[in-house]
Motif scaffolding. Structure first.
Motif, mmCIF file in Angstrom:
data_model
loop_
_atom_site.group_PDB
_atom_site.id
_atom_site.type_symbol
_atom_site.label_atom_id
_atom_site.label_comp_id
_atom_site.label_asym_id
_atom_site.label_seq_id
_atom_site.Cartn_x
_atom_site.Cartn_y
_atom_site.Cartn_z
ATOM 1 N N GLY A 134 -30.678 67.142 -39.938
ATOM 2 C CA GLY A 134 -31.169 65.778 -39.781
ATOM 3 C C GLY A 134 -30.270 64.694 -40.331
ATOM 4 O O GLY A 134 -30.543 63.508 -40.141
ATOM 5 N N GLN A 135 -29.192 65.047 -41.013
ATOM 6 C CA GLN A 135 -28.320 64.015 -41.579
ATOM 7 C C GLN A 135 -27.425 63.424 -40.487
ATOM 8 O O GLN A 135 -26.941 64.127 -39.606
ATOM 9 N N PRO A 136 -27.180 62.117 -40.534
ATOM 10 C CA PRO A 136 -26.413 61.465 -39.467
ATOM 11 C C PRO A 136 -24.942 61.853 -39.474
ATOM 12 O O PRO A 136 -24.359 62.133 -40.521
ATOM 13 N N LEU A 137 -24.362 61.853 -38.301
ATOM 14 C CA LEU A 137 -22.934 62.112 -38.151
ATOM 15 C C LEU A 137 -22.166 60.830 -38.423
ATOM 16 O O LEU A 137 -22.409 59.797 -37.803
ATOM 17 N N LEU A 138 -21.194 60.895 -39.348
ATOM 18 C CA LEU A 138 -20.453 59.704 -39.760
ATOM 19 C C LEU A 138 -19.033 59.660 -39.207
ATOM 20 O O LEU A 138 -18.415 58.588 -39.190
ATOM 21 N N GLY A 139 -18.505 60.803 -38.769
ATOM 22 C CA GLY A 139 -17.141 60.824 -38.252
ATOM 23 C C GLY A 139 -16.807 62.182 -37.674
ATOM 24 O O GLY A 139 -17.390 63.199 -38.061
ATOM 25 N N VAL A 140 -15.855 62.190 -36.726
ATOM 26 C CA VAL A 140 -15.420 63.425 -36.068
ATOM 27 C C VAL A 140 -13.898 63.475 -36.114
ATOM 28 O O VAL A 140 -13.230 62.495 -35.768
ATOM 29 N N GLY A 141 -13.350 64.602 -36.558
ATOM 30 C CA GLY A 141 -11.900 64.749 -36.626
ATOM 31 C C GLY A 141 -11.444 66.095 -36.110
ATOM 32 O O GLY A 141 -12.098 67.107 -36.360
ATOM 33 N N VAL A 142 -10.313 66.106 -35.402
ATOM 34 C CA VAL A 142 -9.759 67.345 -34.859
ATOM 35 C C VAL A 142 -8.257 67.386 -35.114
ATOM 36 O O VAL A 142 -7.565 66.375 -34.931
ATOM 37 N N ALA A 143 -7.756 68.544 -35.524
ATOM 38 C CA ALA A 143 -6.322 68.781 -35.683
ATOM 39 C C ALA A 143 -5.869 69.705 -34.561
ATOM 40 O O ALA A 143 -6.451 70.778 -34.366
ATOM 41 N N LEU A 144 -4.840 69.290 -33.820
ATOM 42 C CA LEU A 144 -4.371 70.023 -32.651
ATOM 43 C C LEU A 144 -3.011 70.663 -32.903
ATOM 44 O O LEU A 144 -2.166 70.092 -33.604
ATOM 45 N N PRO A 145 -2.740 71.823 -32.279
ATOM 46 C CA PRO A 145 -1.460 72.523 -32.483
ATOM 47 C C PRO A 145 -0.364 72.029 -31.545
ATOM 48 O O PRO A 145 0.265 72.806 -30.824
ATOM 49 N N GLY A 146 -0.130 70.717 -31.546
ATOM 50 C CA GLY A 146 0.890 70.133 -30.693
ATOM 51 C C GLY A 146 1.166 68.705 -31.096
ATOM 52 O O GLY A 146 0.470 68.137 -31.952
ATOM 53 N N PRO A 147 2.178 68.070 -30.500
ATOM 54 C CA PRO A 147 2.516 66.681 -30.840
ATOM 55 C C PRO A 147 1.395 65.723 -30.453
ATOM 56 O O PRO A 147 0.872 65.772 -29.328
ATOM 57 N N VAL A 148 1.027 64.845 -31.381
ATOM 58 C CA VAL A 148 -0.061 63.890 -31.159
ATOM 59 C C VAL A 148 0.401 62.504 -31.577
ATOM 60 O O VAL A 148 0.865 62.311 -32.708
ATOM 61 N N GLU A 149 0.281 61.535 -30.690
ATOM 62 C CA GLU A 149 0.557 60.152 -31.061
ATOM 63 C C GLU A 149 -0.503 59.680 -32.054
ATOM 64 O O GLU A 149 -1.673 60.061 -31.952
ATOM 65 N N PHE A 150 -0.083 58.882 -33.015
ATOM 66 C CA PHE A 150 -1.043 58.393 -34.009
ATOM 67 C C PHE A 150 -0.854 56.889 -34.182
ATOM 68 O O PHE A 150 0.283 56.421 -34.224
ATOM 69 N N PRO A 151 -1.967 56.111 -34.198
ATOM 70 C CA PRO A 151 -3.359 56.543 -34.287
ATOM 71 C C PRO A 151 -4.047 56.764 -32.944
ATOM 72 O O PRO A 151 -5.220 57.116 -32.901
ATOM 73 N N GLY A 152 -3.354 56.571 -31.832
ATOM 74 C CA GLY A 152 -4.002 56.676 -30.529
ATOM 75 C C GLY A 152 -4.572 58.038 -30.223
ATOM 76 O O GLY A 152 -5.623 58.160 -29.598
ATOM 77 N N GLY A 153 -3.888 59.110 -30.677
ATOM 78 C CA GLY A 153 -4.411 60.450 -30.479
ATOM 79 C C GLY A 153 -4.021 61.104 -29.169
ATOM 80 O O GLY A 153 -4.504 62.205 -28.862
ATOM 81 N N ARG A 154 -3.154 60.488 -28.372
ATOM 82 C CA ARG A 154 -2.757 61.081 -27.100
ATOM 83 C C ARG A 154 -1.846 62.279 -27.349
ATOM 84 O O ARG A 154 -0.941 62.227 -28.164
ATOM 85 N N VAL A 155 -2.092 63.370 -26.620
ATOM 86 C CA VAL A 155 -1.282 64.575 -26.741
ATOM 87 C C VAL A 155 -0.018 64.402 -25.905
ATOM 88 O O VAL A 155 -0.080 64.011 -24.736
ATOM 89 N N VAL A 156 1.140 64.695 -26.512
ATOM 90 C CA VAL A 156 2.428 64.433 -25.864
ATOM 91 C C VAL A 156 3.216 65.728 -25.708
ATOM 92 O O VAL A 156 3.736 66.277 -26.680
ATOM 93 N N GLY A 157 3.312 66.237 -24.489
ATOM 94 C CA GLY A 157 4.160 67.385 -24.175
ATOM 95 C C GLY A 157 3.962 68.603 -25.044
ATOM 96 O O GLY A 157 4.946 69.159 -25.536
ATOM 97 N N PRO A 158 2.738 69.094 -25.240
ATOM 98 C CA PRO A 158 2.544 70.267 -26.092
ATOM 99 C C PRO A 158 3.022 71.541 -25.395
ATOM 100 O O PRO A 158 2.660 71.803 -24.244
#
Length: 379
Positions: A134-158
């Motif tokens: 029942g506790q509210p969700l405050l944030g979602v985060g994911v770590a990916l095994p490839g190049p990621v633009e930051f802060p946009g998060g777009r995956v680049v040529g993995p």
């Protein structure tokens, strides 16, 4: 506006209080090895933020009885996950970033974001039902095994994520988590783990090279609690550094002679005709001479690739994380080459060791990055 608390001090203070290792300001001074005025400033700020309460008194140890510090009970959870090619480690964190539960589940990264993120959501929902219903969700985060633009998060040529290049994972995550409109953060796995390792360690290492050595190899530089990201946010791609003695093996990136082809878990599994890293770890523990020799050579080649970085950057620490960091022969071989190839002035006070944050480094790091993102949204 009040000055912000350094990321490391904040994380370590909250970690010490949540674990019970510290219950007062004097405990924090002793554990953090900083001036009492520094602890006073940190505690005052966290009280103003509503994160801490200071109430009651503890037992005297010869002087005035200390006031007791405790975390304020706060509703809400953070959902985080580190994705690999064949597995995902999913965690549930408190709003302060303390990891409360974690679970590893099988996935296939090539199945695409909808299916993979669906597995993340399903696992997190199960963890939440058990630990924070029942506790509210405050944030979602994911770590990916490839190049990621930051802060946009777009995956680049993995190289190891077919079908993901150019995608916006944050948008998919928001949809999978029922239109969640709070902070959604996507980063590279080595960078997230580097931050997690940094905040788990003592304050001594201001500049740290973190290497995630598992099926693939990733790295980052953390300086004073901040990741050096480079012009496009894609720094740390040590896996495609060309190394001697590579045998000109074909790399997944399309080039030849990359570090990944000789020093990664995937390279070892291929060379030894092993099903995967777990089997290699068992063989090393059993003292299989062929496997030990191959792992030692892989560690040496990692050291070759890192030696130029150490000479150039002069870090305080080199930390090896990921699955291969549990193999002492791999870490020792890397360490030996760094001492052999780097200038004595660079290694005189250099710490070279395996991760202390372990498999949860990226989850802890994502919690830190999410809190930073939330602070930026409200400032």
């Amino acid at each position: 506006m009040q000055p912000s608390i350094p990321a490391t001090l904040r994380e370590q203070t909250l970690g010490l209080l949540s674990s019970g290792a510290a219950t007062s300001r004097s405990d924090l001074v002793e554990a953090l090895r900083v001036a009492p005025s520094t602890v006073t400033a940190v505690v005052r700020r966290l009280i103003e933020e509503g994160v801490l309460l200071e109430e009651g008194v503890g037992r005297s140890t010869g002087g005035r009885r200390p006031r007791i510090l405790r975390l304020r009970a706060t509703d809400g959870v953070l959902a985080v996950a580190e994705l690999g090619g064949r597995h995902a480690r999913v965690g549930l964190l408190s709003p302060a970033g303390v990891l409360r539960r974690a679970e590893e589940v099988p996935i296939d990264i090539a199945a695409g974001p909808e299916q993979v993120f669906g597995a993340f959501k399903e696992t997190f929902t199960r963890l939440q039902a058990a630990d924070a219903p029942g506790q509210p969700l405050l944030g979602v985060g994911v770590a990916l095994p490839g190049p990621v633009e930051f802060p946009g998060g777009r995956v680049v040529g993995p190289a190891r994520m077919p079908g993901w290049s150019g995608l916006d994972p944050a948008r998919h995550l928001s949809t999978v988590f029922d239109g969640f409109a709070g902070p959604v953060l996507v980063d590279n796995d080595a960078k997230a783990a580097g931050i997690g390792e940094y905040v788990t360690r003592s304050l001594a290492a201001r500049d740290m090279i973190y290497v995630k050595a598992g099926t693939g190899i990733g790295a980052c530089l953390v300086s004073d609690g901040q990741i050096y990201r480079g012009g496009g946010g894609l720094s740390g791609d040590v896996t495609h550094v060309r190394v001697a003695d590579s045998g000109e093996r074909q790399c997944s990136c399309g080039s030849r002679g990359c570090l990944e082809t000789v020093a990664s878990g995937a390279a070892l599994a291929r060379e030894l005709s092993a099903p995967g890293l777990p089997d290699i770890m068992v063989a090393v523990a059993d003292g299989d001479p062929a496997v030990v020799t191959a792992v030692r050579q892989a560690g040496r080649l990692l050291g070759v690739a890192l030696s130029g970085l150490v000479n150039f950057l002069n870090p305080d620490a080199v930390v090896i994380g990921g699955a291969l960091s549990s193999l002492g022969v791999y870490v020792a071989a890397t360490k030996g080459v760094l001492y052999e190839r780097c200038l004595p002035s660079m290694t005189e006070s250099l710490s070279i060791e395996a991760s202390v944050a372990g498999p949860d480094a990226a989850l802890v790091g994502l919690g830190q990055l999410l809190r930073t993102a939330a602070d930026a949204r409200t400032s």
